[in-house]
Enzyme design. Sequence first.
Site, PDB file in Angstrom:
ATOM      1  N   LYS A 172      44.963  32.553  43.548  1.00  0.00           N
ATOM      2  CA  LYS A 172      46.040  32.872  42.607  1.00  0.00           C
ATOM      3  C   LYS A 172      47.001  33.901  43.201  1.00  0.00           C
ATOM      4  CE  LYS A 172      44.993  30.340  38.949  1.00  0.00           C
ATOM      5  NZ  LYS A 172      45.872  29.220  38.512  1.00  0.00           N
TER       6      LYS A 172
ATOM      7  N   TYR B 280      35.386  35.872  39.552  1.00  0.00           N
ATOM      8  CA  TYR B 280      36.599  35.090  39.779  1.00  0.00           C
ATOM      9  C   TYR B 280      36.761  34.772  41.266  1.00  0.00           C
ATOM     10  CZ  TYR B 280      41.134  33.284  38.260  1.00  0.00           C
ATOM     11  OH  TYR B 280      42.200  32.468  37.953  1.00  0.00           O
TER      12      TYR B 280
END
Length: 254
Positions: free
Chosen positions: A161, A154
Site C-alpha cells: 500500500k 498487515y
Amino acid sequence: MLLEGKKALITGVANNKSIAYAVAQACKEHGARLAFSYPGEALQKRVEPLSEELGGEFVVPMDVTDSNEIQQAADTVAAKWGNVDILVHAIAFAHRDDLKGRFIETSREGFTTAMDVSAYSLVAMCQAFEPLLNPEASIMALTYYGSQKVVPNYNVMGVAKAALEASVRYLAVDLGPKQVRVNAISAGPLKTLASSGISGFKTILSQIEQRAPLQRNISQEDVGNAAVYLASDLARGTTGEILYVDSGYNIMGL
C-alpha cells in the site's frame, strides 16, 4: 447530481459488503453510468448479479496480473463507451500466510505477488486506459493506514500500500497535463472479505472506537461518499492526495 452522465469502471467488487460496491452504489446515486471488471470466472458469477443490481451496463474480465487482459478490458470499454471518466482501483492481494507472524518471514514470491496485484496493477491500468480518459477524469485507489504506520499482521500489504500511495503521486504528475486527477482514499477498517484474512482484525476495530476523534468506526457509505467527492468536479483542484476516511484516527499520537 454530481456525476450525471459520467462513465465509471469499478474494479474489486466481490460482494455487497465490498468497499468497491459502496463506491459504485454512491456513484450510481449521483448519476454515474457503471461498468464492472472481474478477475476470473469464479468471481464473474458474483459480479454479474451485483452489476445487474446496480444497473451496470456491462462487465469485463480483467486479471490485473496479465497486461494483455488489462489491454483487452480497455479495448472493450473503448468499444462500449468510447471513453471513461472514472476509474476505481479497489484491488489488493497477499497470501494469507504473509498476513500473520513476522514481516521478516515474507517470502520473495509473496512479496512480489502483493506488490504486483496491489500496487503495480494501478500503473498497468493507467497505461492501458490513458487514451480513453476524458479531460478532468478521476482515478482513485483504495489504501489503508498500514502503509504509513505498523499495523500488526498487515505486514507485506502495508508495504504494498505504501508503494500504491507513492504510485498515486507519480501518476498524478504524469496525467496532470491532461487534467486527469489521481487520488487515493485511505479508509478505516471495515468488515469485508479482504479484511477477514487479517489476524486480530476485531482488535483493530476496537482501537478506532477507543482512540479516534469521532470515537466510532466508519461505514461503507462514508467511503462511497468520499469517492463521489473525488470523482466529481468539486475535487477538480485535488490530485496526488491521500484522503483519510477513518474517523480521524490517523492524526492521533499516543
